[in-house]
Each structure stands twice: as structure tokens, then as C-alpha cells.
Design an enzyme around this catalytic site. Sequence first.
Site, PDB file in Angstrom:
ATOM      1  N   CYS B 123      12.780  46.147  -4.287  1.00 39.74           N
ATOM      2  CA  CYS B 123      12.510  44.537  -3.405  1.00 39.74           C
ATOM      3  C   CYS B 123      11.662  43.775  -4.763  1.00 39.74           C
ATOM      4  O   CYS B 123      10.810  43.575  -4.503  1.00 39.74           O
ATOM      5  CB  CYS B 123      12.523  44.114  -2.423  1.00 39.74           C
ATOM      6  SG  CYS B 123      13.046  42.583  -1.863  1.00 39.74           S
ATOM      7  N   CYS B 126      11.146  39.742  -3.412  1.00 46.06           N
ATOM      8  CA  CYS B 126      10.151  39.419  -2.042  1.00 46.06           C
ATOM      9  C   CYS B 126       9.786  41.584  -1.831  1.00 46.06           C
ATOM     10  O   CYS B 126       9.120  41.790  -2.638  1.00 46.06           O
ATOM     11  CB  CYS B 126      10.426  38.827  -1.028  1.00 46.06           C
ATOM     12  SG  CYS B 126      11.658  38.865  -0.153  1.00 46.06           S
ATOM     13  N   SER B 127       9.421  41.661  -0.730  1.00 43.95           N
ATOM     14  CA  SER B 127       9.574  42.306   0.137  1.00 43.95           C
ATOM     15  C   SER B 127      10.364  42.825   0.849  1.00 43.95           C
ATOM     16  O   SER B 127      10.467  43.678   1.877  1.00 43.95           O
ATOM     17  CB  SER B 127       8.097  42.788   0.160  1.00 43.95           C
ATOM     18  OG  SER B 127       7.744  41.953   1.659  1.00 43.95           O
ATOM     19  N   CYS B 128      11.959  43.399   0.648  1.00 39.59           N
ATOM     20  CA  CYS B 128      12.870  43.207   1.821  1.00 39.59           C
ATOM     21  C   CYS B 128      12.286  44.899   1.883  1.00 39.59           C
ATOM     22  O   CYS B 128      12.900  45.526   1.322  1.00 39.59           O
ATOM     23  CB  CYS B 128      14.585  42.905   0.676  1.00 39.59           C
ATOM     24  SG  CYS B 128      14.458  41.347   1.065  1.00 39.59           S
TER      25      CYS B 128
END
Lengths: 131, 220
Positions: B123, B126-128
Site C-alpha cells: 500500500c 498508507c497501509s491498507c
Amino acid sequence: MKSTPNRKISNMEGDAALPRKSGELVFHDAWERRAFALAVALCEQGQYQWDDFRDHLIAEIGAADKVHADNPDAPFPGYYEHWLASLEKVLIEKGLCTQDQLRAGGGEGTPPQTPPPGGSQRPVPRVPRPI
Amino acid sequence: MSDDHTHGHSAHDAPPNPYLEKHTTPEQTAALEKRVQALESLLVAKGLVSSETLDKLVETYENDLGPINGATVVARAWVDPAYKERLLKDATTAIAELGFSGLQGEHMMVVENTPDTHNLVVCTLCSCYPWPVLGLPPAWFKDAAYRSRSVVDPRGVLRDFGLELDESTAVKVWDSSAEIRYMVLPERPAGTEDMSEEELTALVSRDSMIGVTKVQPPAA
């Protein structure tokens, strides 16, 4: 003890679903963690089936939601309070503890049904709420 | 890619759950602490539980919770070709079929590793992360270095994870977003033909479903 989580427990859905934040289990206090572990450990050791416990949990949550819907000022217990009450009920049901033993430790065991606000047992009419 | 993507975690979490907030007063908390302590002592005295196993058990649920769901999905796809077809076509529905859900509105997409193609999930913004299937994202998944380098030098990233791919193997990088979360369907290792679905599930690691490693064959 199994080193992998029991999927029946970790994947509970709907009202009984374990509270999570971005997947992470949410515990507010040490006792919640402990109560979680007790219920899971006893199930994994074969003292009861997870469904036995879960049925109580769903009933506890459902009853509290109903009380709260009828009376928004009623206290709103946390998830693990329902969890603890369910654990105590299943322990009594399976004959693992007596109510007196639980009471001695401050547990409520299975308290008598408290009448709904207003002191009457008749159902309180549900007022339709705006969405 | 929508603007939502930059809103970070909060926009990607489930809708508010009333139980995420604390409901007890300090007095109630103290009473509950005592009540659970008494219950534990009682159950320990009866020989029904031991305090050490309780500590371990919570850790198990806190740390290992998620990947088992993804591993279950992978193992099913390995043993059931019809399921695999459904999974690759509509992962959200196929995963829900096994009882795993929890994403709110986002779709799951499963990409299959083959001898010719290796897939890697990142991702970049961000950090999906597909936490209902993979559990908690590892720290490196949120690391800026992983997020940027996966795109420009995926082979280098894989090498850092100890995975050296043939030059002939194509590497595809999938950038997760608020709308789509990817999961890799790793290749079933050789020598696992006789293993049960449950045994296969235990082989599937989190990292293999992100695509930074392959599933290792069982230790001989």
C-alpha cells in the site's frame, strides 16, 4: 493448549463479534484479558462447546441492547461485562461452579431478573426513533 | 485512486463499535478486577485452568489472530478447484463463503502466483491491509522504505526477504487502496499432495499471502 486461535472464537460475527480496532483485539483493562482467557481456555479444554458460551453471550448482549433501546439512560455495559456474565452462567450450567462459589468471589452468578425501569414486568413499548 | 486513500487508517476502519470505548467507572473496574481474580482463583483451585496457560492463550489470540483466515482461504483454493475459480473471480464473496468478513465496503481481490508470475502486495500511500484475512499488518508493511521500494525495485525487496526469483518470472506489484485490498494466492509447494486441508492451512504463512515469500514445503 493449542497454539493457533480457534476460528469459531476469533471469527464470531454480529453482536457477539470480538471488539477489534484494525483487526487488533481491544481490551481496556487487565480483567477483560483475563476473562477472555478463562472462557477460551475452558472451552479448549473441553469443559463446554463454544456455542454453549456464545449463546449466553448473544443473549446477554441482546437483552442489554433492548434495555438500552427502551431506556437510553440505562447503563451500557461493556462487551466483557457481558462476557463475564456469560462465563458465570455457563460454569453453573455445566456444573463446574456453584452459584454460591461465584457469589463468594463477588460474582453475580445468575442474578434474579431485574424488572425494567418503572418496576413493571410488562413490555415497554418501543418508540420509533428517527434514523 | 480516490482521495479517501490519503485519509489514513481512520477512514479504513469499521464503523464505530460501541464496545471500543470503555464503559466502566474506576470503581466498577476495581470490582470487576476482583471478581475475575476470584473466579480465576476458584477455577485454578478446582484444577480447571492454570495461570500460565491463560497468559499464553491471550497472546495467541492477540498476535496470531488473522493470518489463519487467509491461510484457510488459500488451503481451500488449493484443494478445491471450483472454490479457487470463485476466489479469483470474486474474492469478497468467496472469502465470505468461509465465514470471514469484516471489511466494510472494501473489496478483496486475490491474485494467483504461478511459475511465470509472482505477485507482491503493497500500500504505497498508507497501509491498507486486508486484516480480516491476514490479521495485523507487520511493522515493515507500514514502513516507508517497503512502500516506496516495492514499486521501483520489487525484486530487490524480495531478495531482502530471501526470495530470489528467476529473471523469467514476471513480478506484478498490487497497490492496495481504500476500495480494493489484495491478497496473494501462493503456489502450493511440491510434496504436499497427501496433506489434508488442515495441514496445508498450517503451512501458509502471512508473508506468503503478502507475496514477499513463497510457501515453504513441510520440513522433512
